[in-house]
Structure formats: C-alpha cells, structure tokens
Design a protein around this motif. Structure first.
Motif, PDB file in Angstrom:
ATOM      1  N   GLY A  25       8.574 -12.486 -10.570  1.00 23.54           N
ATOM      2  CA  GLY A  25       8.465 -12.950  -9.181  1.00 23.54           C
ATOM      3  C   GLY A  25       7.293 -13.900  -8.980  1.00 23.54           C
ATOM      4  O   GLY A  25       7.367 -14.846  -8.204  1.00 23.54           O
ATOM      5  N   ALA A  26       6.205 -13.666  -9.698  1.00 23.43           N
ATOM      6  CA  ALA A  26       5.028 -14.524  -9.567  1.00 23.43           C
ATOM      7  C   ALA A  26       5.242 -15.881 -10.204  1.00 23.43           C
ATOM      8  O   ALA A  26       4.541 -16.843  -9.879  1.00 23.43           O
ATOM      9  CB  ALA A  26       3.816 -13.842 -10.195  1.00 23.43           C
ATOM     10  N   SER A  27       6.209 -15.991 -11.108  1.00 23.57           N
ATOM     11  CA  SER A  27       6.429 -17.268 -11.786  1.00 23.57           C
ATOM     12  C   SER A  27       6.999 -18.329 -10.847  1.00 23.57           C
ATOM     13  O   SER A  27       6.978 -19.514 -11.173  1.00 23.57           O
ATOM     14  CB  SER A  27       7.342 -17.081 -12.996  1.00 23.57           C
ATOM     15  OG  SER A  27       8.639 -16.694 -12.571  1.00 23.57           O
ATOM     16  N   ASP A  28       7.490 -17.924  -9.679  1.00 23.69           N
ATOM     17  CA  ASP A  28       7.986 -18.884  -8.691  1.00 23.69           C
ATOM     18  C   ASP A  28       6.849 -19.568  -7.927  1.00 23.69           C
ATOM     19  O   ASP A  28       7.064 -20.570  -7.270  1.00 23.69           O
ATOM     20  CB  ASP A  28       8.910 -18.195  -7.683  1.00 23.69           C
ATOM     21  CG  ASP A  28      10.226 -17.768  -8.314  1.00 23.69           C
ATOM     22  OD1 ASP A  28      10.579 -18.327  -9.375  1.00 23.69           O
ATOM     23  OD2 ASP A  28      10.892 -16.881  -7.749  1.00 23.69           O
ATOM     24  N   TYR A  29       5.654 -18.986  -7.988  1.00 19.90           N
ATOM     25  CA  TYR A  29       4.507 -19.552  -7.275  1.00 19.90           C
ATOM     26  C   TYR A  29       3.682 -20.434  -8.205  1.00 19.90           C
ATOM     27  O   TYR A  29       3.782 -20.350  -9.426  1.00 19.90           O
ATOM     28  CB  TYR A  29       3.612 -18.430  -6.727  1.00 19.90           C
ATOM     29  CG  TYR A  29       4.290 -17.567  -5.695  1.00 19.90           C
ATOM     30  CD1 TYR A  29       4.545 -18.056  -4.419  1.00 19.90           C
ATOM     31  CD2 TYR A  29       4.669 -16.269  -5.987  1.00 19.90           C
ATOM     32  CE1 TYR A  29       5.178 -17.274  -3.467  1.00 19.90           C
ATOM     33  CE2 TYR A  29       5.295 -15.472  -5.045  1.00 19.90           C
ATOM     34  CZ  TYR A  29       5.538 -15.980  -3.791  1.00 19.90           C
ATOM     35  OH  TYR A  29       6.152 -15.192  -2.859  1.00 19.90           O
ATOM     36  N   THR A  30       2.812 -21.231  -7.620  1.00 21.69           N
ATOM     37  CA  THR A  30       1.904 -22.063  -8.402  1.00 21.69           C
ATOM     38  C   THR A  30       0.898 -21.162  -9.100  1.00 21.69           C
ATOM     39  O   THR A  30       0.253 -20.328  -8.457  1.00 21.69           O
ATOM     40  CB  THR A  30       1.152 -23.052  -7.488  1.00 21.69           C
ATOM     41  OG1 THR A  30       2.117 -23.803  -6.753  1.00 21.69           O
ATOM     42  CG2 THR A  30       0.266 -23.971  -8.294  1.00 21.69           C
ATOM     43  N   LEU A  31       0.760 -21.320 -10.412  1.00 23.81           N
ATOM     44  CA  LEU A  31      -0.132 -20.458 -11.168  1.00 23.81           C
ATOM     45  C   LEU A  31      -1.569 -20.964 -11.172  1.00 23.81           C
ATOM     46  O   LEU A  31      -2.496 -20.190 -11.048  1.00 23.81           O
ATOM     47  CB  LEU A  31       0.370 -20.306 -12.604  1.00 23.81           C
ATOM     48  CG  LEU A  31       1.728 -19.617 -12.755  1.00 23.81           C
ATOM     49  CD1 LEU A  31       2.127 -19.563 -14.216  1.00 23.81           C
ATOM     50  CD2 LEU A  31       1.689 -18.237 -12.161  1.00 23.81           C
ATOM     51  N   GLY A  32      -1.751 -22.253 -11.347  1.00 26.58           N
ATOM     52  CA  GLY A  32      -3.101 -22.787 -11.468  1.00 26.58           C
ATOM     53  C   GLY A  32      -3.672 -22.427 -12.826  1.00 26.58           C
ATOM     54  O   GLY A  32      -2.961 -22.230 -13.800  1.00 26.58           O
ATOM     55  N   PRO A  39      -1.600 -19.061  -6.064  1.00 20.58           N
ATOM     56  CA  PRO A  39      -1.142 -17.795  -5.483  1.00 20.58           C
ATOM     57  C   PRO A  39      -0.345 -16.927  -6.453  1.00 20.58           C
ATOM     58  O   PRO A  39      -0.195 -15.732  -6.226  1.00 20.58           O
ATOM     59  CB  PRO A  39      -0.282 -18.233  -4.306  1.00 20.58           C
ATOM     60  CG  PRO A  39       0.062 -19.651  -4.555  1.00 20.58           C
ATOM     61  CD  PRO A  39      -1.021 -20.219  -5.409  1.00 20.58           C
ATOM     62  N   GLY A  40       0.151 -17.468  -7.538  1.00 23.55           N
ATOM     63  CA  GLY A  40       0.923 -16.681  -8.483  1.00 23.55           C
ATOM     64  C   GLY A  40       0.122 -16.157  -9.660  1.00 23.55           C
ATOM     65  O   GLY A  40       0.613 -15.341 -10.436  1.00 23.55           O
ATOM     66  N   TYR A  41      -1.118 -16.598  -9.792  1.00 22.90           N
ATOM     67  CA  TYR A  41      -1.929 -16.235 -10.954  1.00 22.90           C
ATOM     68  C   TYR A  41      -2.213 -14.735 -11.015  1.00 22.90           C
ATOM     69  O   TYR A  41      -1.954 -14.078 -12.020  1.00 22.90           O
ATOM     70  CB  TYR A  41      -3.248 -17.020 -10.924  1.00 22.90           C
ATOM     71  CG  TYR A  41      -4.061 -16.924 -12.184  1.00 22.90           C
ATOM     72  CD1 TYR A  41      -3.839 -17.797 -13.238  1.00 22.90           C
ATOM     73  CD2 TYR A  41      -5.053 -15.963 -12.329  1.00 22.90           C
ATOM     74  CE1 TYR A  41      -4.587 -17.716 -14.404  1.00 22.90           C
ATOM     75  CE2 TYR A  41      -5.802 -15.867 -13.481  1.00 22.90           C
ATOM     76  CZ  TYR A  41      -5.568 -16.756 -14.512  1.00 22.90           C
ATOM     77  OH  TYR A  41      -6.298 -16.674 -15.667  1.00 22.90           O
ATOM     78  N   VAL A  45      -0.785 -12.009 -13.784  1.00 25.42           N
ATOM     79  CA  VAL A  45      -1.669 -11.307 -14.715  1.00 25.42           C
ATOM     80  C   VAL A  45      -1.514  -9.794 -14.557  1.00 25.42           C
ATOM     81  O   VAL A  45      -1.417  -9.059 -15.535  1.00 25.42           O
ATOM     82  CB  VAL A  45      -3.141 -11.747 -14.512  1.00 25.42           C
ATOM     83  CG1 VAL A  45      -4.096 -10.857 -15.284  1.00 25.42           C
ATOM     84  CG2 VAL A  45      -3.310 -13.198 -14.926  1.00 25.42           C
ATOM     85  N   LEU A  46      -1.467  -9.302 -13.308  1.00 29.36           N
ATOM     86  CA  LEU A  46      -1.291  -7.866 -13.092  1.00 29.36           C
ATOM     87  C   LEU A  46       0.067  -7.383 -13.608  1.00 29.36           C
ATOM     88  O   LEU A  46       0.166  -6.302 -14.186  1.00 29.36           O
ATOM     89  CB  LEU A  46      -1.433  -7.527 -11.612  1.00 29.36           C
ATOM     90  CG  LEU A  46      -2.848  -7.500 -11.061  1.00 29.36           C
ATOM     91  CD1 LEU A  46      -2.824  -7.114  -9.595  1.00 29.36           C
ATOM     92  CD2 LEU A  46      -3.729  -6.561 -11.839  1.00 29.36           C
TER      93      LEU A  46
END
Length: 162
Positions: A25-32, A39-41, A45-46
């Motif tokens: 789910g976090a992969s859809d957000y910008t990781l940076g 917001p997805g970093y 990681v968690l």
C-alpha cells in the motif's frame, strides 16, 4: 516440515501478511529518500520490518519446539465482538453517521462509549472502575489532542454547545 508451535507459526504468518500489505500500500505513495522522506517511506519501512519479523517468527516456529506443541485454542468471539464494536461506535460517535441522521457526538462521548463497550470484553465488569477509567482517558485525550496537538474535531455533541 512439521509445525512445532502453532501459535508462533500463525502469528508469524499474520505479521508477514500485514507487513506485506502495508509495504504494498505504501508503494503507491512517493517514497523519497532517507534525507527527504516522502509520505510512503515510513509505512514502507515499517511494513518491510513487520514482514521480516513475521518471517523470522514463522521460521522459528518450524525449528524450535514448544512444550505441548503450543496449540491454538478456540476463537474468543465475545472479546472479538466487543473490541471491534467499541471501535466502530467510537468512530461513529466522533464523526457521526449522516446516512442515518446521527450527528457527531464528539470526543468525550466517543471515549466514554468506547471504554464502556470494550470493558464488556472481559469477564469482570465494575461500573465504578470503568467510569473512572473512561474519565481519565477522556481528560488525557482532550489534553493531548485538543490542547497540545490543536486537532480540529468536535469535543462535545453539537446540541450541548448550542
């Protein structure tokens, strides 16, 4: 391969599945990157850490045996029902349900409802103890979320204020 600890095996699988779901789910957000996190970093990681932890627990359940095999008991339906119901009622009380005409009841009413409903999940119920706990939780939540964090959501029902 034989499962030597059912509890550890299935809890490890649950951790792995939830961790993979969060990472996906976090992969859809910008990781940076590490210096400028998007917001997805953090959820990525968690999620990865939770999945790795789950994999380690699952592997350990296959290798290390527990006394008696650590069998899984039956599902505790009563606590499951009351804990889920308490959270749903809290959300409905905090935000209201316009589809059925329920106005927002506010933070304080939501916390009291949450505490009283969730306390039915246990075997013992003491009205006095639950009332004291609900009051302490309401005061601390008000201090943390309204006074310190300055969050904007209703504290009391609208008909109390008007």
């Amino acid at each position: 391969m034989k499962i030597k600890s059912q509890k550890d095996f299935f809890s490890g699988l649950m951790f792995t599945v939830v961790g993979v779901a969060f990472a996906w789910g976090a992969s859809d957000y910008t990781l940076g990157n590490g210096a400028r996190m998007g917001p997805g970093y953090f959820p990525l990681v968690l999620g990865v850490l939770l999945a790795v932890l789950g994999a380690l627990i699952t592997f350990n359940a296959l290798v290390v045996g527990a006394v008696g095999g650590d069998k899984i008991g039956s599902i505790a339906w009563r606590p499951l029902f009351f804990i889920i119901a308490a959270n749903l009622v809290f959300g409905a009380a905090l935000g209201g349900l316009p589809s059925i005409g329920l106005p927002p009841m506010g933070l304080i009413v939501g916390i009291f409802a949450l505490t009283f409903i969730a306390s039915n999940a246990g075997d013992d119920f003491s009205f006095k103890e639950v009332a004291i706990l609900a009051t302490i939780l309401a005061v601390l939540s008000y201090a943390a979320f309204i006074l310190l964090l300055k969050l904007q959501f209703p504290v009391w029902p609208a008909f109390f204020i008007a």
